[in-house]
Design an enzyme around this catalytic site. Structure first.
Site, PDB file in Angstrom:
ATOM      1  CG  HIS A 100      -1.917   0.972   1.391  1.00 24.67           C
ATOM      2  ND1 HIS A 100      -1.667   2.266   1.802  1.00 24.67           N
ATOM      3  CD2 HIS A 100      -3.254   0.908   1.174  1.00 24.67           C
ATOM      4  CE1 HIS A 100      -2.812   2.943   1.834  1.00 24.67           C
ATOM      5  NE2 HIS A 100      -3.789   2.139   1.451  1.00 24.67           N
ATOM      6  CG  ASP A 176       0.153  -2.425   6.458  1.00 24.16           C
ATOM      7  OD1 ASP A 176      -0.812  -2.353   7.233  1.00 24.16           O
ATOM      8  OD2 ASP A 176       0.128  -1.993   5.285  1.00 24.16           O
ATOM      9  CD  GLN A 179      -7.545  -3.817   4.229  1.00 25.40           C
ATOM     10  OE1 GLN A 179      -8.577  -4.376   4.598  1.00 25.40           O
ATOM     11  NE2 GLN A 179      -7.512  -2.533   3.934  1.00 25.40           N
ATOM     12  CE  LYS A 202      -7.562   0.637   6.995  1.00 22.12           C
ATOM     13  NZ  LYS A 202      -7.974   1.158   5.695  1.00 22.12           N
ATOM     14  CB  CYS A 339      -4.225   4.304  -1.213  1.00 20.20           C
ATOM     15  SG  CYS A 339      -5.382   5.625  -0.969  1.00 20.20           S
TER      16      CYS A 339
HETATM   17  C1  LIG Z   1      -2.720  -2.596   3.538  1.00 22.02           C
HETATM   18  C2  LIG Z   1      -2.971  -1.221   4.077  1.00 22.02           C
HETATM   19  N1  LIG Z   1      -2.005  -0.585   4.741  1.00 22.02           N
HETATM   20  C3  LIG Z   1      -2.192   0.638   5.258  1.00 22.02           C
HETATM   21  C4  LIG Z   1      -3.387   1.289   5.133  1.00 22.02           C
HETATM   22  C5  LIG Z   1      -3.551   2.639   5.728  1.00 22.02           C
HETATM   23  O1  LIG Z   1      -4.502   2.635   6.772  1.00 22.02           O
HETATM   24  P1  LIG Z   1      -5.016   4.002   7.416  1.00 22.02           P
HETATM   25  O2  LIG Z   1      -6.108   4.479   6.524  1.00 22.02           O
HETATM   26  O3  LIG Z   1      -5.498   3.634   8.773  1.00 22.02           O
HETATM   27  O4  LIG Z   1      -3.877   4.933   7.454  1.00 22.02           O
HETATM   28  C6  LIG Z   1      -4.440   0.671   4.454  1.00 22.02           C
HETATM   29  C7  LIG Z   1      -5.728   1.365   4.269  1.00 22.02           C
HETATM   30  O5  LIG Z   1      -6.523   1.048   3.445  1.00 22.02           O
HETATM   31  C8  LIG Z   1      -4.232  -0.620   3.915  1.00 22.02           C
HETATM   32  O6  LIG Z   1      -5.193  -1.262   3.267  1.00 22.02           O
END
Ligand SMILES: Cc1ncc(COP(=O)(O)O)c(C=O)c1O
Length: 384
Positions: A100, A176, A179, A202, A339
């Site tokens: 991401h 990370d 998800q 989330k 994103c």
């Molecule tokens: C895999 C992944 N990493 C990081 C993020 C970033 O999350 P946040 O919106 O809480 O900053 C997302 C958000 O969609 C994501 O899907």
């Protein structure tokens, strides 16, 4: 919104359990004060509320010391603190090519500042071959940083062998879990995760504006992104070394943290049911979509090893147009690149993106049926 089927839980979960709203209201209306600042009773209660949430997060992720959980405003901030906190020019970091932008952009910036970034290709379905990671991890590797599941492809990454390889090379592992946390168990001690970045808003069902970074005992030193008031050691010019103060400058988001506490209490009670529902609905969505002619599903074929999201294309149609059409039909979902252009490059959908359905604990079988009917209708319109 009434009558809308909300399938955008991968962006942020909705609705939240009612107790989340009540806790946020209580934090604003009754507690009110700033946590960790001042000695009056309201301030002490605010501090207690924050500690309570820290302890609940630690319990959820198997962390032995709650102080190792630092609150952030989202997963992006947590990833940035983790990466920039431990990497220095000359270090090497191993990552994948499906990250991401929350991971990819800070890594690109660090690369420009002299950090070596070794990118391991994932498979087209988003799975990561641990052997490939092992081969990329070497003596100069300071950190291995990757997502537990791509928000485009959804495949779960096997953490344990990658963590073991990182540690054998004297490196740290940053995961990370944007998800997966809440939906898949993640025990930092058991799996060997040194830095765990996650959103509160989330899968944990907390409010927007919440997230955290866990900093494990193998992390000997971490530089904060921001320095300032911590409510502790105010006489010193340097940021305190002690966690979580080192990483938590400025007034914390008490209403958000109180809401997250309530969400974690909800998950402690109903988590099994919530997780089962997300898995069931994800599988139903994948099956229903795969039966529609002209619809192509991204990610792994095996539904049991995926995060709660299904991404798809309808013929050659632009994904934003399909998502807009679905919205008109009462289905809230996301089109575009999410994103995460890296994931779309992997899937071959960088030119028109894809549509993503992501169910939550409150998505019903009826919601799934409505969404599938809506895709059938869109497909009839857009396919030749
Ligand atoms: C895999 C992944 N990493 C990081 C993020 C970033 O999350 P946040 O919106 O809480 O900053 C997302 C958000 O969609 C994501 O899907």
């Amino acid at each position: 919104m009434d009558g809308v089927v909300y399938l955008d839980n991968a962006a942020t979960s909705h609705p939240k359990p009612p107790a989340v709203l009540e806790a946020m209201r209580d934090a604003i209306e009754r507690i009110g004060a700033s946590p960790g600042r001042g000695g009056h009773r309201q301030a002490i209660e605010a501090g207690r509320a924050v500690f309570h949430c820290r302890a609940a997060v630690a319990e959820l992720i198997g962390a032995l010391e709650p102080e190792r959980v630092a609150f952030t405003k989202n997963a992006t901030e947590a990833i940035n603190v983790g990466l920039c906190g431990v990497l220095r020019p000359g270090d090497r970091v191993v990552t994948t090519d499906i990250e991401h932008n929350a991971m990819w952009r800070p890594l690109c910036r660090l690369a420009r500042a002299g950090v070596g970034v070794d990118v391991v290709p994932a498979e087209t379905d988003g799975t990561v071959d641990p052997e490939r990671m092992l081969r990329a991890i070497g003596e100069g590797t300071r950190l291995v940083a990757l997502t537990h599941a791509s928000n485009v492809l959804g495949a779960l990454v096997e953490v344990r062998p990658i963590a073991a390889a990182a540690h054998a090379a004297g490196a740290l592992l940053l995961l990370d879990a944007a998800q997966t946390l809440g939906e898949w168990p993640l025990d930092v001690e058991d799996l060997g995760i040194d830095l765990l970045a996650a959103p509160g808003h989330k899968g944990l069902l907390g409010p927007q504006g919440t997230g955290f970074l866990y900093v494990g005992p193998r992390v000997e030193a971490i530089e904060p992104l921001a320095v300032g008031g911590t409510g502790s050691r105010s006489e010193e010019e340097e940021q305190p070394d002690v966690l979580p103060d080192r990483l938590e400058s400025g007034t914390l988001n008490l209403p958000g943290i109180a809401g997250l506490s309530a969400a974690l209490a909800y998950l402690a009670q109903q988590g099994g049911e919530a997780r089962a529902n997300v898995r069931q609905r994800t599988a139903e969505l994948a099956t229903g979509l795969s039966e529609i002619g002209g619809v192509r599903l991204l990610g792994p074929r095996e539904h049991t090893v995926r995060a709660g999201l299904v991404t798809f294309t309808v013929g050659q149609a632009d994904s934003e147009d399909v998502a807009a059409d679905l919205d008109q039909r009462g289905v809230a979902c996301r089109g575009g690149l999410h994103c995460a252009p890296q994931g779309h490059r992997k899937a071959g959908t960088i030119d028109r993106g894809a549509v993503r359905f992501s169910p939550g604990p409150f998505t019903s079988a009826e919601d799934v049926a409505t969404a599938i009917r809506a895709v059938h209708a869109v497909a009839r319109e857009v396919l030749p």
